[in-house]
Every structure is written in structure tokens, then in C-alpha cells.
Enzyme design. Sequence first.
Site, PDB file in Angstrom:
ATOM      1  CB  CYS A 320      -9.733  16.483 -24.221  1.00 35.00           C
ATOM      2  SG  CYS A 320     -10.926  17.005 -25.456  1.00 35.00           S
ATOM      3  CB  THR A 321      -5.548  18.062 -21.163  1.00 37.33           C
ATOM      4  OG1 THR A 321      -5.650  19.472 -21.336  1.00 37.33           O
ATOM      5  CG2 THR A 321      -5.200  17.427 -22.495  1.00 37.33           C
TER       6      THR A 321
END
Length: 464
Positions: A320-321
Site C-alpha cells: 500500500c506504500t
Amino acid sequence: MSYFDAASSAPLHPVARQALQASLDEGWADPARLYREGRRARMLLDAAREAAAEALGCRPDELVFTPSGTRAVHDGVAGALAGRRRAGAHLLVSAVEHSSVLHAAEVHEAAGGSVTRAPVTRTGAVDAEVFTGLLRPDSALACLQSANHEVGTEQPVAEVAERCREAGVPLLVDAAQSLAWGPVPGGWSLLTGSAHKWGGPAGVGLLVVRKGVRFAPRGPVDERESGRAPGFENVPAVVAAVASLRAVRAEADAEGARLRALTARVRERVTVLVPDTTVVGDPERRLPHLVTFSCLYVDGESVLSELDRAGFSVSSGSSCTSSTLTPSHVLRAMGVLSEGNVRVSLPLGTPAEEVERFLGVLPTVVDSVRGKLGGGTHAPAPSDPARVEGGELVVDALGKRCPLPVIELAKVIGRVPVGGTVVVLADDEAARWDIPAWCEMRGQRFAGASPGGRGVAYRVVRVV
């Protein structure tokens, strides 16, 4: 602001700052020239090389300075492979090596060489016997990091080096993360490091090639740095890098013990304070300043952003990053949860009070993010993305990104009886690793995956 990302780049050590300022006045000239200013620069460079060699446990003429740690890795891998091309074109690396090693392996593969990526355990370590069992008669080089940059797990370098020596294959060790804490043990053949990892200035790398190791530098050969690192030496930066290495080594035992206690505190408390959280990496054989954990039902980017607002700078290997929306290769190779991943790496001198403040803030941050995403204790009744097909409960999570497929699974698992099956349809790459990891954490059985329309069908059997 508390900076907890020393594994990416440590703050400049005060000794490095002092050495840099002093050597800017004395070491600016060309060290290859014979006039007074050149001789002064050469004396500084030679003294730095001798001090670095002593710290690394090698001879000064085996060590060269490069423009970065990545450059040292690339030159080391390419030079060793070229020097041993008559032995073969097989390269062995661990699956959790730094991206600089893996990128060098990809280049070698694209040029016609062969690469084996050795598996690791769930703690992130290779098994020395398994790793060296993958060596072949045509193996030209093996690569193994001294300690992992994402989860802190230390590798069995000494044992692997001995087995490689018996097999007649040189071992390159990427020691960027561990050099601040002491020399790398064992009979390694090549070693690399990066100054900004231990509080030196960025732009200085180290490459050691032991005498007797066949090595052929790639690209145009320069007269500087034994032909292995072309270009004008940045003498002031080199002097500062070596000065800081000696300084951190002088306090490594005491500071390492202090930071190990602080990271042990995080490891102990985080799973108590934050439900549905798992700590990854080896609990004992690890770097003293680094701890990594992953939280279910949150996305890493939101957690990092909220921690930043609360005054903490941390990093993550979560999909998610990432711009690729896939988990880090390290977490994938370990087979552990990647969503909501947080890496805390403490710089030297981190106050214990700041770690306690972090532990105080973290539960609120994670709870807030979970609330926004509808996960964990905030999970509402399904809205409902689930339907029954052929006796199985099917959840359509297509188009939903980490951590939503896992959240949807958690919402509905209680709707099937023990022994019943939930099928999650997802096209998010992270689901491949995070759904099996969720099953292990929650005591459910992952029954495999198969193509399912526009995505993949993940089958989970309810056990409890």
C-alpha cells in the site's frame, strides 16, 4: 519529530560533520598530484583507507571507495562474475537481498547468465545447508547480505562463507546494514557497504575484494582506486565516512545493548497494544536497532501518514506504500503479512521516552485507520459483496486494493459453518500473500488459489 528510519539513512554523525568540515579545507585537491595540496589530499585518503580497512578486517589495498553502496554492489557483482567467467555463469543469491543485488542479478540473467534465488524461512534467514546446496559446478559467485534491511534478521554468513570456500565459490556480502555494529565474521571474499547507513555522508560506498579473488572490472578502467572505481575521489566525504564508522563502532556495544532493549520493548508491546498485529523477523538473531511489524485491516500508506502527523518518521514494505501495488520482495519471500507493514529503525541516541511515546500513539493511529476502512473491530455487517455459489460463500473483491480483500474476508468468515468455504475473488497482487498470512494468523485453512474470471479465486476453509 522522532526520526525512526535509520535503516534507510542514518542522521549525520557529529564526528562525520566535524571531519567533513575540517577535510574540506585540507582535502579538496587532486590526490593523484605531487604538489603540496595533492600530497595533503593523498595523505588524508590513505589514512582513511587504512582506518576503514582496520574496521572491516581487510588489507588497505583490498579496499576501494565508490560513489555509493549501490555502485559498490553493482561493480562487485559484475567484476566477480567477469573474473570467473571461465568457471561458469551461474549466480546464487538469497531471495531477500537488497534490490541492488537483485538488479545486478537481473542484468546478469538478461546477458545470458543463470541465477538461482535461494528461499528463506519465515524469519527471513537462509538455511546455510540449503543455500550452499544450490551451488553448482558452474557457479561463479554467491551473494548473501549480512543482515536484512527490512526485518533486521541476521544471516549465517560465517557458515555460508566456509561452505562456499570449500566449494571454491567466492561469497559477496552486502554488509550495508550491519557495519555500524561490528565487522562481518567469516571468510567472505567480497564485501560492500554504504556510509549513509552508519551516519556518514551520502555518496560514499565501500568495496572490498580479497587478494586471490579473480576480479575483472567492467567498463572503462581508470587509474584511480585500483581501476575498480573510476572518477575523482571525494576525499572530504571519504574522510567523514571513515571517521563516523570509527565513532559508531566505539559506542556500538553499549548503544547496541540499549537499542536492543528498546526494540525488544516494541516487539513485546505492539501485539498487546494493537490487536491483529504480527511482528516479523527473527526475535534473537537480529540487528539491535530494527523491528518490523504488520497490522491487519489497514493500509501502510495511511498508517505512515498518520504517524508522520503524530511526529514519527517510519517506513514500510507494504504494497500500500508502493507504486507497484505489490508487497516488498522480502515480505513475499518470507511468506508473512505485508498489509499495514511498519519498520522502526532507531538511530543512535534515540531516547527511551520517544519509544514509549510511539507505543502510546500507535494504537490510536491504527484504530483510526481501521475505522475509516471498516476493518478489525470496526467491521460492520456486510453490505453485501458476498453470495452463495455451489455451497461456497463467494466474496467479490475485484477492483479493491490492499487491505480491502482481507477485510471483506474477515467480515464474512463467520457466516459459514466450521468446515465451510469462503472464496475471495481479487485482482490485487498483494492478496496472493496477505490472504494466506491472514489464515495463519487467525487459525483458518488456506485451501489454495485458482484463476477466477478477471482475477484469482482464493479459497479459505473455516476451522474455528
